[in-house]
Design a protein around this motif. Structure first.
Motif, PDB file in Angstrom:
ATOM      1  N   LEU A   1      12.838   6.227  -1.086  1.00  0.00           N
ATOM      2  CA  LEU A   1      11.684   6.435  -0.139  1.00  0.00           C
ATOM      3  C   LEU A   1      11.669   7.877   0.462  1.00  0.00           C
ATOM      4  N   LEU A   2      12.938   8.345   0.824  1.00  0.00           N
ATOM      5  CA  LEU A   2      13.178   9.785   1.673  1.00  0.00           C
ATOM      6  C   LEU A   2      13.527  10.719   0.741  1.00  0.00           C
ATOM      7  N   GLY A   3      13.768  10.627  -0.478  1.00  0.00           N
ATOM      8  CA  GLY A   3      14.411  11.977  -1.389  1.00  0.00           C
ATOM      9  C   GLY A   3      13.290  12.998  -1.373  1.00  0.00           C
ATOM     10  N   SER A   4      12.241  12.772  -1.130  1.00  0.00           N
ATOM     11  CA  SER A   4      10.902  13.743  -1.194  1.00  0.00           C
ATOM     12  C   SER A   4      10.589  14.403   0.054  1.00  0.00           C
ATOM     13  N   THR A   5      11.230  13.912   1.105  1.00  0.00           N
ATOM     14  CA  THR A   5      10.909  14.335   2.468  1.00  0.00           C
ATOM     15  C   THR A   5      11.391  15.751   2.554  1.00  0.00           C
ATOM     16  N   ARG A   6      12.203  16.316   1.764  1.00  0.00           N
ATOM     17  CA  ARG A   6      12.760  17.553   1.947  1.00  0.00           C
ATOM     18  C   ARG A   6      11.966  18.587   1.204  1.00  0.00           C
ATOM     19  N   ASP A   7      10.933  18.091   0.517  1.00  0.00           N
ATOM     20  CA  ASP A   7       9.752  18.994   0.083  1.00  0.00           C
ATOM     21  C   ASP A   7       9.212  19.899   1.279  1.00  0.00           C
ATOM     22  N   VAL A   8       9.034  21.084   1.245  1.00  0.00           N
ATOM     23  CA  VAL A   8       8.533  21.864   2.410  1.00  0.00           C
ATOM     24  C   VAL A   8       7.046  21.857   2.462  1.00  0.00           C
ATOM     25  N   ASP A   9       6.506  21.216   1.265  1.00  0.00           N
ATOM     26  CA  ASP A   9       4.986  20.830   1.176  1.00  0.00           C
ATOM     27  C   ASP A   9       4.722  19.790   1.868  1.00  0.00           C
ATOM     28  N   VAL A  10       5.409  18.879   2.193  1.00  0.00           N
ATOM     29  CA  VAL A  10       5.350  17.685   2.633  1.00  0.00           C
ATOM     30  C   VAL A  10       5.116  17.738   4.276  1.00  0.00           C
ATOM     31  N   VAL A  11       4.193  16.997   4.932  1.00  0.00           N
ATOM     32  CA  VAL A  11       4.122  17.039   6.202  1.00  0.00           C
ATOM     33  C   VAL A  11       5.209  16.097   6.847  1.00  0.00           C
ATOM     34  N   PRO A  12       6.194  16.484   7.585  1.00  0.00           N
ATOM     35  CA  PRO A  12       7.511  15.719   7.740  1.00  0.00           C
ATOM     36  C   PRO A  12       7.342  14.551   8.922  1.00  0.00           C
ATOM     37  N   LEU A  13       6.362  13.707   8.899  1.00  0.00           N
ATOM     38  CA  LEU A  13       6.396  12.758   9.708  1.00  0.00           C
ATOM     39  C   LEU A  13       7.562  11.667   9.392  1.00  0.00           C
ATOM     40  N   GLY A  14       8.058  11.785   8.377  1.00  0.00           N
ATOM     41  CA  GLY A  14       9.264  10.814   7.984  1.00  0.00           C
ATOM     42  C   GLY A  14      10.858  11.466   8.076  1.00  0.00           C
ATOM     43  N   SER A  15      10.754  12.892   8.641  1.00  0.00           N
ATOM     44  CA  SER A  15      12.073  13.611   8.705  1.00  0.00           C
ATOM     45  C   SER A  15      12.654  13.098   9.811  1.00  0.00           C
ATOM     46  N   ALA A  16      14.116  13.453   9.730  1.00  0.00           N
ATOM     47  CA  ALA A  16      15.020  13.286  10.688  1.00  0.00           C
ATOM     48  C   ALA A  16      15.344  14.428  11.679  1.00  0.00           C
ATOM     49  N   PHE A  17      14.547  15.545  11.519  1.00  0.00           N
ATOM     50  CA  PHE A  17      14.683  16.410  12.279  1.00  0.00           C
ATOM     51  C   PHE A  17      13.497  17.155  12.915  1.00  0.00           C
ATOM     52  N   PRO A  18      13.633  17.795  14.278  1.00  0.00           N
ATOM     53  CA  PRO A  18      12.425  18.397  14.679  1.00  0.00           C
ATOM     54  C   PRO A  18      12.313  19.860  14.213  1.00  0.00           C
ATOM     55  N   ALA A  19      10.993  20.406  14.505  1.00  0.00           N
ATOM     56  CA  ALA A  19      10.744  21.815  13.949  1.00  0.00           C
ATOM     57  C   ALA A  19      11.797  22.767  13.887  1.00  0.00           C
ATOM     58  N   PRO A  20      12.044  23.291  12.667  1.00  0.00           N
ATOM     59  CA  PRO A  20      13.130  24.282  12.778  1.00  0.00           C
ATOM     60  C   PRO A  20      12.789  25.508  13.889  1.00  0.00           C
ATOM     61  N   GLY A  21      11.761  25.982  14.013  1.00  0.00           N
ATOM     62  CA  GLY A  21      11.285  27.070  14.934  1.00  0.00           C
ATOM     63  C   GLY A  21      11.594  26.752  16.238  1.00  0.00           C
ATOM     64  N   LEU A  22      12.371  25.490  16.600  1.00  0.00           N
ATOM     65  CA  LEU A  22      12.847  25.360  18.135  1.00  0.00           C
ATOM     66  C   LEU A  22      14.067  25.543  18.282  1.00  0.00           C
ATOM     67  N   PHE A  23      14.811  26.308  17.146  1.00  0.00           N
ATOM     68  CA  PHE A  23      16.313  26.468  17.560  1.00  0.00           C
ATOM     69  C   PHE A  23      16.539  27.954  17.182  1.00  0.00           C
ATOM     70  N   PRO A  24      17.623  28.307  18.095  1.00  0.00           N
ATOM     71  CA  PRO A  24      17.956  29.881  18.378  1.00  0.00           C
ATOM     72  C   PRO A  24      18.893  30.274  17.131  1.00  0.00           C
ATOM     73  N   PHE A  25      18.082  30.379  15.808  1.00  0.00           N
ATOM     74  CA  PHE A  25      19.153  30.606  14.720  1.00  0.00           C
ATOM     75  C   PHE A  25      19.396  32.189  14.933  1.00  0.00           C
ATOM     76  N   ASP A  26      18.860  33.226  15.174  1.00  0.00           N
ATOM     77  CA  ASP A  26      19.200  34.357  15.337  1.00  0.00           C
ATOM     78  C   ASP A  26      20.258  34.465  16.264  1.00  0.00           C
ATOM     79  N   ALA A  27      20.123  33.951  17.402  1.00  0.00           N
ATOM     80  CA  ALA A  27      21.264  34.122  18.529  1.00  0.00           C
ATOM     81  C   ALA A  27      22.461  33.158  17.955  1.00  0.00           C
ATOM     82  N   LEU A  28      22.494  32.536  16.992  1.00  0.00           N
ATOM     83  CA  LEU A  28      23.430  31.805  16.757  1.00  0.00           C
ATOM     84  C   LEU A  28      24.421  32.885  15.507  1.00  0.00           C
ATOM     85  N   ALA A  29      23.297  33.389  14.778  1.00  0.00           N
ATOM     86  CA  ALA A  29      23.863  34.356  13.988  1.00  0.00           C
ATOM     87  C   ALA A  29      24.854  35.430  14.660  1.00  0.00           C
ATOM     88  N   ARG A  30      24.201  36.130  15.474  1.00  0.00           N
ATOM     89  CA  ARG A  30      24.834  37.090  16.243  1.00  0.00           C
ATOM     90  C   ARG A  30      26.106  36.582  16.687  1.00  0.00           C
TER      91      ARG A  30
END
Length: 500
Positions: free
Chosen positions: A123-152
């Motif tokens: 049931l959840l194998g296809s939820t990783r597809d970027v074209d799927v609207v992620p209402l079944g995902s286990a994670f919030p939106a990636p844009g909410l996290f400071p990935f650039d700051a973490l990389a630095r």
């Protein structure tokens, strides 16, 4: 080995004092908004009630008119109040689907062998597809996290990395990271032994190692009803049996039901999520967490506490974990930065009480160590002091998204639908009307590139046949809005057909 915790902050402090210590710094208008929101949620201020006037609040709170207006605007953005021309602000008349949360499950209390993994993969194998609207995902939106700051942060830390750090941080984890995590425990009034923390590859490794440390194949483990499907997968992998305990959608495990279960059944451990439980979002009050820890201590039963969502609270204060009341070392507290800071970095940990050495040995025999670069990046970010500022923005975004998604669900889904109203995290749990088959609904939605998490995933006996867990941790943009509307239309079709 006896368990003798070093009391960083005495646990005899009153609950309200301990909770104040985790409140962080709120502006005056945010604190006023939180206080008014609490009055609305508790029913002191009811739908249709007029909020206090600016003059009243100036007199009561000693704050400026601009502070009051900012608070009211924040409450309006959360969907809790509405402005009426020349009349003031009023508590918004909610449009609840039934006015009640979902019914608490009535599990049989029977021991159940677990076989859930194939269904989860299917049931959840296809939820990783970027074209799927992620209402079944286990994670919030990636844009909410400071990935650039973490990389630095990671780049700075790696430039300073010496050979001794690599070998010295093998199994227990990087010393600076453990010190930073330990500091956050102390600020939340939680006592830990200096050597109790073990860094893991995300919370899932911590939870699995803790489960393995306190059980043997064939043992019985108590889980919530519904429970997180990964807990069921862990039980299945270790050849353990599950028994589900009645769980209130608002306050979590019902302690009287748990006590009755413990009196009739030999139990090796409990695996609970007392704070913003997945999938319900239930929050066990601090006093009940203390009762839970005391109850399990009387029976000598370890508690594996999954606490990955606690930093995502909508209120002013981070809820205390059950670990705060642990005097016997029986609470194995597990968490990570995956939901609050760094998805994909897989930086988690266990504070495993009297079982810490057992967990460390098991880690040494399995994964041996967690990757150094991700540990150093997170540790450097924490040392630089940006985490709490990031958390304030993250919580506000999740709360806004949560409110917007709930409002759309309330307007769109069929009559008779019930929905939880969590005070943190990013999930809502829907109980759909009789006649709706949530699994069939999931398959229809997936055909339209919309994922959900159907309720059958969240119980060993697959009892939740008309329930859905929806992820509301993504902005309610046109794509998400269209997906929710389509899902609601499918649910209405099911409901109409079932009632025909």
């Amino acid at each position: 080995m006896s368990y003798r915790p070093v009391h960083v902050i005495p646990l005899r402090l009153p609950l309200e004092v301990l909770e104040d210590m985790s409140s962080g710094s709120l502006t005056l208008y945010q604190q006023l908004a939180e206080d008014l929101a609490a009055s609305i949620r508790s029913g002191v201020l009811r739908p249709g009630d007029r909020l206090p006037s600016v003059r009243e609040l100036r007199r009561q709170r000693g704050v400026s008119p601009s502070t009051i207006f900012q608070a009211y605007v924040q409450l309006e953005s959360q969907g809790l109040v509405e402005a009426r021309v020349r009349s003031g602000y009023f508590v918004r008349a909610r449009r609840p689907l039934t006015g009640r949360p979902p019914e608490a499950a009535q599990p049989s209390g029977q021991v159940t062998p677990v076989a859930i993994s194939e269904l989860v993969f299917e049931l959840l194998g296809s939820t990783r597809d970027v074209d799927v609207v992620p209402l079944g995902s286990a994670f919030p939106a990636p844009g909410l996290f400071p990935f650039d700051a973490l990389a630095r942060s990671g780049a700075r830390a790696m430039r300073r990395l010496g050979p001794a750090q690599i070998s010295g941080a093998l199994t227990a984890g990087d010393e600076t990271l453990r010190a930073q995590v330990g500091r956050r425990y102390a600020l939340n009034g939680v006592s830990l032994r200096p050597d109790e923390l073990i860094v893991t590859n995300g919370a899932m490794e911590a939870l699995n190692l803790c489960l393995q440390a306190v059980t043997q194949p064939g043992d019985v483990v108590v889980v919530e009803s519904p429970t997180f499907y990964a807990a069921l997968q862990a039980l299945e992998r270790l050849h353990l049996k599950a028994v589900e305990v009645e769980t209130d959608p608002v306050e979590g495990v019902r302690l009287e039901a748990l006590e009755a279960l413990l009196q009739r059944q030999k139990v090796a451990a409990c695996w609970f999520m007392p704070t913003f439980q997945n999938p319900l979002g239930a929050l066990m009050p601090s006093a009940k967490k203390q009762e839970l820890v005391q109850l399990l201590a009387r029976h000598g039963v370890p508690l594996i506490e999954d606490d990955v969502y606690a930093e995502l609270h909508f209120g002013a204060r981070r809820p205390l974990p059950a670990k705060a009341f642990d005097q016997e070392g029986l609470v194995l507290h597990c968490s990570s930065f995956s939901k609050s800071l760094a998805p994909g970095y897989r930086v988690g940990w266990a504070a495993a009480g009297r079982y810490a050495r057992d967990v460390e040995r098991l880690k040494m025999m399995t994964s041996l160590a967690s990757p150094i670069p991700s540990q150093l990046a997170v540790a450097e970010y924490l040392v630089q002091g940006g985490f709490d500022r990031h958390l304030r923005h993250l919580r506000e975004a999740l709360k806004t998204q949560h409110t917007a998604a709930r409002a759309l669900i309330e307007r769109s889904f069929p009559k008779g639908t019930r929905m939880t109203e969590p005070q943190g995290g990013y999930f809502v749990w829907l109980e759909l009307p009789p006649g709706v088959d949530a699994l069939a609904l999931h398959h229809q939605a997936m055909a339209q590139s919309i994922s959900t998490a159907p309720g059958v995933l969240f119980s060993a006996d697959r009892r939740f046949t008309r329930h859905l867990r929806l992820n509301v941790g993504h902005p309610v943009d046109p794509q998400v809005r269209s997906a929710l509307k389509l899902l609601s239309a499918l649910a209405r079709d099911h409901s109409a057909a079932g009632g025909a």
